[in-house]
Design an enzyme around this catalytic site. Sequence first.
Site: not given
Length: 234
Positions: A105-107
Site C-alpha cells: 500500500l502507498d505511504l
Amino acid sequence: MSSKRTRLDRFLAKQLQVSRKQVRLILLANRLTVDDALVRDMDYQLDEFHQVALDGQLLRGDRPRYIMMHKPVGVVCATKDDIHPTVLDLLPEEDRCGLHIVGRLDLNTSGLVLLTNDSRWSRELMTPDRHVPKEYQVTLKNPLSREYIPSFRDGMYFGYEDVTTLPATLEILGPHLAKVILVEGKYHQIKRMFGRFRNPVVGLHRSRVGNLTLDIDLPPGQWRCLTEAEVVTL
Ligand code: URA
C-alpha cells in the site's frame, strides 16, 4: 523490496559442509527441494525467502508465518527505509526475520497488509491471473458522480504502462465516499483512476483482500497471526 540471491550449490556446500561434487550427487539423487519443487540445477538462484529442504527436512526457512496487519498512514510498505517507519518496524524484532510484504500500500494509504515468510503462498495470492479482489474505501476531495462508474467498469488506458485496467467496481457510498474493488494492483491505481476525473483522493483504506477482511477491532499499527483456515481460504 530487493532480495539477495545465492547460488544453490554455494549455499548447500556451506550449509552441509560438503564439497561441490557431493552437492552435485545430492541434486542428481533428487533429494533437494526448493519451495517443495525438486531442483537439480547447481546454478539455481535462491532468494532469501526460498524454503530449501533435503530429504524433506528444512535446511532453511522457518515455520511458515502469516500475518494480518492494520497499516497506519505514514508507515511505509518496505522492509527498510531511511525516513519512515516500515511495517516490519511494527513487529517485535524477533518476529521480523524472513518476512516479506504481500501486495503493498502507498505511504498515505491505511488498512489491510499481509506479511509472510512463505513465498509460494504470496506468489499464488499475487499471481495476476488469479484476479484476487481488493476492496478499498476512498474519500474524495470533490463530490462523486455516477458518470465515473462505467469508466471504472470498462477500464482506463494507462499510457505509461500501455495497459487498460481490468473491470473495477465503484460504488458510491456518500457524496465524497466510495467503495472500490480492484482485481489487480497497478502503481497508484486508485489515485490515478480518480485523477481522470480531476478528483483527488484524500483518504484511502484497504479493508479486504480476497475473502479476508481486516478485523474491525484491530487498531492501526496492530497485527495478528492468520488462522489456518484463513491461510487456506485465501
Ligand atoms: N491504489 C492507490 O492509489 N494506492 C494504494 O495504496 C492502493 C491502491
